[in-house]
Scaffold this motif. Structure first.
Motif, PDB file in Angstrom:
ATOM      1  N   THR A 331      13.300   9.767   1.701  1.00  0.00           N
ATOM      2  CA  THR A 331      14.215  10.218   0.648  1.00  0.00           C
ATOM      3  C   THR A 331      14.115   9.378  -0.626  1.00  0.00           C
ATOM      4  O   THR A 331      14.271   9.898  -1.729  1.00  0.00           O
ATOM      5  CB  THR A 331      15.670  10.187   1.153  1.00  0.00           C
ATOM      6  N   GLN A 332      13.830   8.090  -0.492  1.00  0.00           N
ATOM      7  CA  GLN A 332      13.813   7.203  -1.665  1.00  0.00           C
ATOM      8  C   GLN A 332      12.404   6.919  -2.180  1.00  0.00           C
ATOM      9  O   GLN A 332      12.248   6.394  -3.273  1.00  0.00           O
ATOM     10  CB  GLN A 332      14.504   5.871  -1.312  1.00  0.00           C
ATOM     11  N   GLY A 333      11.404   7.228  -1.374  1.00  0.00           N
ATOM     12  CA  GLY A 333      10.030   7.019  -1.823  1.00  0.00           C
ATOM     13  C   GLY A 333       9.404   5.762  -1.252  1.00  0.00           C
ATOM     14  O   GLY A 333      10.091   4.842  -0.784  1.00  0.00           O
ATOM     15  N   HIS A 334       8.068   5.723  -1.312  1.00  0.00           N
ATOM     16  CA  HIS A 334       7.326   4.611  -0.709  1.00  0.00           C
ATOM     17  C   HIS A 334       7.556   3.291  -1.432  1.00  0.00           C
ATOM     18  O   HIS A 334       7.451   2.223  -0.817  1.00  0.00           O
ATOM     19  CB  HIS A 334       5.829   4.932  -0.693  1.00  0.00           C
ATOM     20  N   GLU A 335       7.851   3.349  -2.720  1.00  0.00           N
ATOM     21  CA  GLU A 335       8.069   2.097  -3.450  1.00  0.00           C
ATOM     22  C   GLU A 335       9.242   1.329  -2.853  1.00  0.00           C
ATOM     23  O   GLU A 335       9.146   0.122  -2.581  1.00  0.00           O
ATOM     24  CB  GLU A 335       8.322   2.382  -4.928  1.00  0.00           C
ATOM     25  N   HIS A 336      10.355   2.018  -2.639  1.00  0.00           N
ATOM     26  CA  HIS A 336      11.512   1.362  -2.020  1.00  0.00           C
ATOM     27  C   HIS A 336      11.202   0.992  -0.575  1.00  0.00           C
ATOM     28  O   HIS A 336      11.566  -0.100  -0.109  1.00  0.00           O
ATOM     29  CB  HIS A 336      12.731   2.279  -2.061  1.00  0.00           C
ATOM     30  N   GLY A 337      10.510   1.887   0.131  1.00  0.00           N
ATOM     31  CA  GLY A 337      10.176   1.611   1.525  1.00  0.00           C
ATOM     32  C   GLY A 337       9.309   0.372   1.663  1.00  0.00           C
ATOM     33  O   GLY A 337       9.554  -0.486   2.524  1.00  0.00           O
ATOM     34  N   ASP A 338       8.277   0.246   0.811  1.00  0.00           N
ATOM     35  CA  ASP A 338       7.406  -0.923   0.861  1.00  0.00           C
ATOM     36  C   ASP A 338       8.184  -2.199   0.549  1.00  0.00           C
ATOM     37  O   ASP A 338       7.968  -3.250   1.189  1.00  0.00           O
ATOM     38  CB  ASP A 338       6.248  -0.767  -0.123  1.00  0.00           C
ATOM     39  N   ALA A 339       9.076  -2.127  -0.442  1.00  0.00           N
ATOM     40  CA  ALA A 339       9.874  -3.311  -0.800  1.00  0.00           C
ATOM     41  C   ALA A 339      10.756  -3.735   0.371  1.00  0.00           C
ATOM     42  O   ALA A 339      10.916  -4.946   0.643  1.00  0.00           O
ATOM     43  CB  ALA A 339      10.712  -3.022  -2.035  1.00  0.00           C
ATOM     44  N   LEU A 340      11.341  -2.777   1.082  1.00  0.00           N
ATOM     45  CA  LEU A 340      12.179  -3.104   2.233  1.00  0.00           C
ATOM     46  C   LEU A 340      11.367  -3.769   3.344  1.00  0.00           C
ATOM     47  O   LEU A 340      11.818  -4.739   3.971  1.00  0.00           O
ATOM     48  CB  LEU A 340      12.863  -1.850   2.766  1.00  0.00           C
ATOM     49  N   LEU A 341      10.152  -3.255   3.589  1.00  0.00           N
ATOM     50  CA  LEU A 341       9.305  -3.853   4.626  1.00  0.00           C
ATOM     51  C   LEU A 341       8.950  -5.296   4.274  1.00  0.00           C
ATOM     52  O   LEU A 341       8.905  -6.169   5.153  1.00  0.00           O
ATOM     53  CB  LEU A 341       8.036  -3.025   4.808  1.00  0.00           C
TER      54      LEU A 341
END
Length: 713
Positions: A331-341
């Motif tokens: 829902t938020q996109g890979h940019e946010h997902g990568d930052a969370l990881l």
């Protein structure tokens, strides 16, 4: 000197005047002796008149009889301007005494021109005064020809020596006697004086990377080079500023200053080492978080378990999956997902013990190995991990709450190997996720699937024995024009009770149970039979067969392959054996011998799934490899993933520098085709070209010889 000059010069005479009465017999003997000399000989008196010569001088040089020369002066035989020069030289010799030696080119009466060395000396009269001149003409034509050839070779050698971009040196008596400009450049030295007269270890660190002292190892390398007349190895030298650099050294024996010396070539492999380190970094570390990836986890984890065995210590293992991450990522996109990881990785580093091994397995899955952790310690660490997820994660203005589900196992109670431990921890993790437990310790009751595994093993054993394993073949095509360059044989298993069984399920099972030897033999023999059938109908595709690490280790591996070829009357080049990088490196020396023997029979060797191994790539050049197959995990996300794109480009460049062909595996889209073509890859394999198919279904395509490749627009 031309014929007229030679014939008219004061350097040549005819022989034979009257000899004194009492000395006639001695004179005739002397004349016979002189005539027997093959080199032209002449005599002049103190007035520079010819008083004698031999046949070789009179007839060979002047074309006259000896008696026609006697009594003649230089003015009788030479033009005035030359006669004056010759007479002056003769009188200078008579005045000074001693010997006169010089070289010139002379034309003989037969028209040939020869290089001549004149040797003239003054002889005394009875009173001891200068009585005249005796001269000998030595033919040095062949010597001069050899000298010129030697000079040409030396000039050519010096030209190559000076112009080479590789550093070239001459090692004489254990010290450098010469070096070229490239040597100065590579060492960053201003002139040769800083190199000549020094030993190899004088411009090396005290110790080489393998721990040997440089002086001791250099002496050993030189000894081997003199014994074998050639030796190649890797070495670390020092630049003028003390910076170490790796180079590939080639030593070849040569003649130098009348004795044996070594011709030394340095090839700076700094860039190659950097590429290798970059490949290893990309292959063994997760580029997003910097954590070890699955491959490195298995390598280090297996060693960790072995040490624990020796010490009798337990090892705790966590298998962790993030809760709600997929929803956030979608829902938020890979940019946010990568930052969370990245933030998750950072928090895990903070809360876990320093001694632990933390790895990202892929996606939102992480694994942790904790040496010395029993079940109680493992549960304590799991609770600390869960606590670190209680704080929200933020990226810019975005905030998210994540949870984690953790499966716990400990060695050796829950598994004898790392794959088994991870598998059981994965089972426990799903129990934790399904029950919302946070973490869950593995219990054997969770492993009902083991019964299914036993039943599957039994069915696979029966299928191999009954030869119920089929082969499908996937074409390998040239990325430029779609021309079929080979086929890969792939094992397929159809069960009447459940349909097609995935190779990802039964191939690992075969490896774990030891059935892989029989499976590999069945695939090899079936592929050879099919290749023979195709050839009988005018089709000649090269067939690639995958060889497992366990089969490669067998003592009869080479004999098995050659027997399969011989049984079908196939030449070696009809077959390509594909081994994974890890399999090839498991026992690199033994495998090199085996694969070299196969190559000697014409069999091609390919490294499959390249980039996924965990061994040093510097060993790759020792293997008799023809082709690198880039693993599909690196191809899957190109051209969109710059990290994978860079890795593929680096592998292709490395292969090209070693003269190897490359195959991109798993190419499924026109964009991937364009990317691998642009990067210089030779062949591709994947669904974009063709899916694996039966031999019958492929025959029409093989007869056409190519597959239409659709590029992106």
């Amino acid at each position: 000197m031309d014929a007229d000059q030679a014939r008219s010069s004061g350097e040549h005479s005819a022989g034979g005047g009257d000899c004194p009465g009492d000395g006639c017999q001695a004179g005739r003997l002397l004349q016979r002796i002189v005539d027997a000399i093959p080199a032209p000989v002449f005599f002049k008196d103190a007035e520079c008149r010819y008083i004698g010569c031999n046949e070789a001088f009179a007839r060979g040089i002047l074309g006259r009889a000896p008696e026609e020369v006697a009594g003649k002066g230089v003015y009788d035989l030479a033009p005035p301007h030359l006669a004056a020069v010759y007479e002056e030289a003769d009188r200078a010799l008579l005045a000074s005494g001693g010997v006169q030696v010089y070289e010139t080119r002379v034309r003989f009466t037969d028209g040939s021109e020869r290089d001549i060395s004149f040797h003239k000396a003054v002889f005394p009269d009875d009173a001891g005064a200068p009585g005249g001149i005796v001269g000998v003409m030595l033919d040095i034509t062949e010597r001069r020809r050899h000298e010129r050839q030697l000079e040409e070779r030396e000039a050519m050698f010096r030209s190559v020596f000076e112009a080479s971009e590789d550093a070239i040196l001459i090692l004489d008596d254990d010290t450098f006697a010469d070096c070229n400009p490239a040597t100065l450049h590579i060492l960053r030295q201003p002139d040769r004086d800083h190199i000549l007269g020094r030993r190899p270890c004088d411009i090396s660190p005290e110790f080489q990377p393998d721990g040997q002292r440089s002086c001791d190892k250099a002496a050993e390398m030189v000894r081997i080079a003199y014994e074998r007349h050639f030796h190649r190895f890797e070495w670390t030298h020092l630049r003028a500023d003390g910076e170490p650099f790796p180079c590939e050294v080639t030593l070849t024996t040569m003649a130098f200053r009348g004795r044996s010396a070594l011709y030394v070539v340095w090839n700076d492999i700094t860039e190659r080492r950097q590429r290798e380190r970059r490949i290893e970094e990309l292959a063994h570390y997760d580029p997003l978080t910097g954590l070890p990836n699955r491959r490195l986890l298995h390598a280090r984890g297996s060693a960790l378990l072995a040490r624990a065995d020796d010490r009798g210590e337990p090892v705790g293992v966590m298998y962790m999956d993030l809760n709600r991450f997929k929803d956030i990522n979608d829902t938020q996109g890979h940019e946010h997902g990568d930052a969370l990881l990245q933030q998750v990785a950072g928090r895990l580093r903070e809360v876990l013990p320093e001694r632990c091994l933390l790895a990202r397995l892929g996606g939102d899955e992480f694994a942790v190995l904790i040496p010395g952790a029993d079940e109680a310690i493992l549960e304590t660490e799991a609770r600390r991990v869960l606590e670190c997820f209680e704080r929200p994660f933020r990226h810019g203005s975005f905030s998210a709450e994540l949870g984690a589900s953790i499966g716990l196992v400990h060695y050796p109670e829950h598994g004898a190997s790392l794959p088994e431990l991870l598998k059981n921890a994965d089972i426990a993790m799903y129990e934790a996720k399904l029950g919302g437990l946070g973490y869950c310790v593995f219990r054997r009751a969770q492993a009902n699937h083991v019964q299914e595994r036993v039943a599957l093993e039994r069915a696979l054993r029966e299928a191999i024995a009954a030869q119920d394993i089929e082969l499908h073949y996937q074409p390998r095509v040239d990325v430029r024009d779609g021309r079929i360059t080979g086929l890969e044989a792939l094992a397929r298993w159809y069960r009447p009770d459940r349909g097609w069984v995935s190779p990802a399920e039964f191939v690992p099972l075969a490896e774990q149970t030891g059935l892989v030897h029989a499976l590999d033999r069945l695939v090899l023999n079936t592929a050879c039979v099919q290749a023979r059938d195709w050839r009988s109908r005018g089709l000649n595709p090269r067939v690639g067969v995958n060889i497992s690490a366990l089969t490669l280790q067998q003592d009869d591996f080479v004999a098995t392959v050659l027997a399969a070829l011989a049984a079908c009357g196939l030449p070696g080049d009809a077959l390509e054996v594909e081994v994974t990088e890890s399999a090839a490196m498991h026992d690199a020396e033994a495998n090199t011998v085996k694969l070299t023997e196969l190559k000697g029979h014409g069999v091609r060797v390919a490294i499959d799934d390249f980039g996924t191994g965990y061994s040093s790539l510097s060993y790759l050049k020792r293997l008799p490899v023809d082709c690198l197959k880039v693993d599909q995990s690196f191809v899957r996300d190109i051209p969109g993933d710059p990290m994978d794109l860079g890795l593929v480009e680096t592998i292709i460049a490395l292969a090209a520098s070693m003269g190897l062909t490359t195959v991109a595996e798993g190419v499924e889209t026109p964009e991937q085709l364009d990317a691998v073509r642009r990067l210089g890859c030779g062949d591709l394999q994947g669904f974009l070209a063709a899916a694996p198919a039966s031999a019958d279904d492929l025959e029409a395509v093989l007869r056409r010889g190519y597959i239409e490749l659709h590029r992106s627009r």
